[in-house]
Design a protein around this motif. Sequence first.
Motif, PDB file in Angstrom:
ATOM      1  N   HIS A 265      24.141  60.933-128.623  1.00 42.79           N
ATOM      2  CA  HIS A 265      23.934  59.565-128.150  1.00 42.79           C
ATOM      3  C   HIS A 265      25.057  59.179-127.198  1.00 42.79           C
ATOM      4  O   HIS A 265      26.230  59.523-127.421  1.00 42.79           O
ATOM      5  CB  HIS A 265      23.904  58.587-129.320  1.00 42.79           C
ATOM      6  CG  HIS A 265      22.678  58.729-130.181  1.00 42.79           C
ATOM      7  ND1 HIS A 265      22.220  57.727-130.998  1.00 42.79           N
ATOM      8  CD2 HIS A 265      21.810  59.752-130.345  1.00 42.79           C
ATOM      9  CE1 HIS A 265      21.120  58.125-131.627  1.00 42.79           C
ATOM     10  NE2 HIS A 265      20.867  59.366-131.250  1.00 42.79           N
TER      11      HIS A 265
ATOM     12  N   GLN B  35      31.028  59.067-122.572  1.00 43.94           N
ATOM     13  CA  GLN B  35      31.448  59.467-123.908  1.00 43.94           C
ATOM     14  C   GLN B  35      30.204  59.544-124.790  1.00 43.94           C
ATOM     15  O   GLN B  35      29.360  58.647-124.765  1.00 43.94           O
ATOM     16  CB  GLN B  35      32.434  58.458-124.508  1.00 43.94           C
ATOM     17  CG  GLN B  35      32.939  58.872-125.882  1.00 43.94           C
ATOM     18  CD  GLN B  35      33.780  57.803-126.539  1.00 43.94           C
ATOM     19  OE1 GLN B  35      33.811  56.669-126.074  1.00 43.94           O
ATOM     20  NE2 GLN B  35      34.451  58.143-127.618  1.00 43.94           N
TER      21      GLN B  35
ATOM     22  N   LYS C  71      25.756  60.008-141.600  1.00 43.27           N
ATOM     23  CA  LYS C  71      26.821  60.092-140.607  1.00 43.27           C
ATOM     24  C   LYS C  71      27.821  61.159-141.009  1.00 43.27           C
ATOM     25  O   LYS C  71      28.019  61.457-142.195  1.00 43.27           O
ATOM     26  CB  LYS C  71      27.526  58.743-140.447  1.00 43.27           C
ATOM     27  CG  LYS C  71      28.306  58.299-141.673  1.00 43.27           C
ATOM     28  CD  LYS C  71      29.024  56.976-141.408  1.00 43.27           C
ATOM     29  CE  LYS C  71      29.789  56.522-142.654  1.00 43.27           C
ATOM     30  NZ  LYS C  71      30.489  55.234-142.417  1.00 43.27           N
TER      31      LYS C  71
ATOM     32  N   SER D 103      34.313  60.981-139.773  1.00 41.98           N
ATOM     33  CA  SER D 103      35.042  60.840-138.513  1.00 41.98           C
ATOM     34  C   SER D 103      36.309  61.685-138.565  1.00 41.98           C
ATOM     35  O   SER D 103      36.786  62.062-139.644  1.00 41.98           O
ATOM     36  CB  SER D 103      35.417  59.373-138.271  1.00 41.98           C
ATOM     37  OG  SER D 103      36.362  58.944-139.238  1.00 41.98           O
TER      38      SER D 103
ATOM     39  N   ASP E  30      39.155  57.368-127.621  1.00 44.33           N
ATOM     40  CA  ASP E  30      38.125  57.105-126.623  1.00 44.33           C
ATOM     41  C   ASP E  30      38.593  57.449-125.211  1.00 44.33           C
ATOM     42  O   ASP E  30      37.830  57.324-124.259  1.00 44.33           O
ATOM     43  CB  ASP E  30      37.708  55.624-126.656  1.00 44.33           C
ATOM     44  CG  ASP E  30      37.038  55.255-127.969  1.00 44.33           C
ATOM     45  OD1 ASP E  30      36.506  56.170-128.612  1.00 44.33           O
ATOM     46  OD2 ASP E  30      37.049  54.074-128.334  1.00 44.33           O
TER      47      ASP E  30
ATOM     48  N   GLU F  37      25.404  52.432-137.949  1.00 40.34           N
ATOM     49  CA  GLU F  37      26.106  53.695-138.143  1.00 40.34           C
ATOM     50  C   GLU F  37      27.195  53.591-139.207  1.00 40.34           C
ATOM     51  O   GLU F  37      27.344  54.485-140.049  1.00 40.34           O
ATOM     52  CB  GLU F  37      26.714  54.162-136.807  1.00 40.34           C
ATOM     53  CG  GLU F  37      27.295  55.560-136.822  1.00 40.34           C
ATOM     54  CD  GLU F  37      26.228  56.655-136.920  1.00 40.34           C
ATOM     55  OE1 GLU F  37      26.599  57.799-137.229  1.00 40.34           O
ATOM     56  OE2 GLU F  37      25.038  56.352-136.705  1.00 40.34           O
TER      57      GLU F  37
ATOM     58  N   SER G  18      28.381  60.785-128.726  1.00 42.79           N
ATOM     59  CA  SER G  18      28.607  60.971-130.151  1.00 42.79           C
ATOM     60  C   SER G  18      27.390  61.659-130.746  1.00 42.79           C
ATOM     61  O   SER G  18      26.254  61.277-130.459  1.00 42.79           O
ATOM     62  CB  SER G  18      28.828  59.619-130.837  1.00 42.79           C
ATOM     63  OG  SER G  18      28.910  59.761-132.249  1.00 42.79           O
TER      64      SER G  18
ATOM     65  N   ALA H  52      24.701  51.550-121.884  1.00 38.30           N
ATOM     66  CA  ALA H  52      25.314  52.768-122.419  1.00 38.30           C
ATOM     67  C   ALA H  52      24.277  53.873-122.397  1.00 38.30           C
ATOM     68  O   ALA H  52      23.827  54.355-123.429  1.00 38.30           O
ATOM     69  CB  ALA H  52      25.842  52.534-123.820  1.00 38.30           C
TER      70      ALA H  52
ATOM     71  N   GLU I 243      25.010  61.970-133.467  1.00 39.19           N
ATOM     72  CA  GLU I 243      24.635  61.067-134.544  1.00 39.19           C
ATOM     73  C   GLU I 243      23.392  61.575-135.270  1.00 39.19           C
ATOM     74  O   GLU I 243      22.396  61.944-134.639  1.00 39.19           O
ATOM     75  CB  GLU I 243      24.375  59.660-133.990  1.00 39.19           C
ATOM     76  CG  GLU I 243      25.610  59.029-133.364  1.00 39.19           C
ATOM     77  CD  GLU I 243      25.346  57.636-132.828  1.00 39.19           C
ATOM     78  OE1 GLU I 243      24.235  57.110-133.062  1.00 39.19           O
ATOM     79  OE2 GLU I 243      26.242  57.067-132.182  1.00 39.19           O
TER      80      GLU I 243
ATOM     81  N   VAL J 264      27.680  56.812-125.971  1.00 33.83           N
ATOM     82  CA  VAL J 264      28.424  55.730-126.623  1.00 33.83           C
ATOM     83  C   VAL J 264      28.971  54.755-125.598  1.00 33.83           C
ATOM     84  O   VAL J 264      28.895  53.536-125.761  1.00 33.83           O
ATOM     85  CB  VAL J 264      29.574  56.302-127.484  1.00 33.83           C
ATOM     86  CG1 VAL J 264      30.415  55.185-128.072  1.00 33.83           C
ATOM     87  CG2 VAL J 264      29.017  57.186-128.579  1.00 33.83           C
ATOM     88  N   SER J 265      29.525  55.296-124.527  1.00 33.56           N
ATOM     89  CA  SER J 265      30.169  54.423-123.550  1.00 33.56           C
ATOM     90  C   SER J 265      30.205  55.106-122.193  1.00 33.56           C
ATOM     91  O   SER J 265      30.248  56.341-122.110  1.00 33.56           O
ATOM     92  CB  SER J 265      31.598  54.081-123.996  1.00 33.56           C
ATOM     93  OG  SER J 265      32.267  53.326-123.014  1.00 33.56           O
TER      94      SER J 265
END
Length: 461
Positions: free
Chosen positions: A225, A263, A272, A275, A246, A173, A265, A15, A267, A227-228
């Motif tokens: 960061h 993807q 955090k 969401s 997603d 997280e 995020s 990732a 962070e 993520v995917s």
Amino acid sequence: PSASIIALGDSDDLAALMPGELPGYTGWARPATTLAGHFDIVSVTPSNPVAGDIVQIIIECKPGSKECNDATTAFYLRAYGPAVVPGFVTTDSQENSNNNDGKQKQYRFNFHFAKRGSYTVEAVVSFSKMPPIDAFPLSNSAAQADFEGYLVKGFPFLLRVAQDGQEGQQQPEHKKRICNVTDLTLPRYVAGRSSSSSSIPAQQESPAALAAMKIQAITQKASWHVVSKYGLTTIDDNDKHNNNNDAISVQRYKHGFNSINVQMSYEFNDCKLLSHETFASLQKQLFLTTNNKCKARNKNNKSNQLQIIMIGDSVMRIQKDMFVNNFARDDQSNIHVTFLELYGGYRRVVTTNKPINLRAHLRKLQSNDDTKIVIFNTGLHDIHRLCGQEWDADRREYMKSDSNNHIRCTYEYRKVINDFADLLDTIPFDMKIFQLTSAGWPKYGNFGFEWPIHGGQALPL
């Protein structure tokens, strides 16, 4: 450089962005007119960094390059891998102000790596010979420099950031606390706002030094960061029953949520953010109890409304569209969003009342007892209009002619920020949030914007 050059393919870096996966710059060979090839990397410290370190890369002008030593060069820095890390430049003012002792001019590139992994480190010359920012607007006879975008000699290179001994003990997280106001804001001395709203902040630091302080303060709090990268699905924007956050869609691409096969995020290191799902589920309970006047939860009870006023340029408009789409599009929502656009910058808008009469709109907001939150910013348009050579005639429409050609745009911009804050102080907002200006587009680019391949992008745009 003497840094840890790593081999790709580590299983824990799946990732992560690999070299070349983040869109680059010009892609052209360095021409003779740029100073990008006039530097050498002197050192990389520490040479074997761990997560949490600030890595400093020192470059200096090549021996015999008088042109390099005499110029002030501007750079754009970034490192990408499991996170996207912006860099900031620091210099030794004494060393750089006097090169008669034979020393080569040096620049220090700094990167704060909060996450372990493999990173591609890039340094690009944006302007080889940067005029002092206080010199803007330049006279009509002076040539404005065009953005260059050429990689500095020795870049890019690969850097391995090892795991800190404490990193494995950090909370995951989902167990981090919710960020508070202190986490989300910068110290007053960094933000640059004086304690007296009617006075211009003292020029204690140079613009470059203040920018470096801001970047350092921000990057030590949070970063983007990855993520995917794999297995993302595509959905139709018109499918209102698909709640896959997603997934890739045109709407989510426009609003900066995703890019092709990537993807990210945002962070924070020690906390955090709420969401979207949590915020949406809590919005009525959270906002409808703030003033203890809640009697019903329906759109007809006006005293039960939360007014969010967003004042800014096209970047703020994108944020407004994103916010409305996620939190305020329900007909039963008690959140009402108003967007006031400062096209052309604050000074131009309040003087000409175009495209809006800002003062009239703000006075109108005083006519109800709703809970009011204002989020405001004025930056990119002001800087361009006040500092750009091409806006000389336009400035004469709303600035006094006797000061138009002599006032420094940095001085005027500091006045603009204070005047804007003073105006908002006249309105009884329950909360005021000033948003810092980011000198760039959202992280995946500005949807629908395409710079022509011919013709440079001149300072200060």
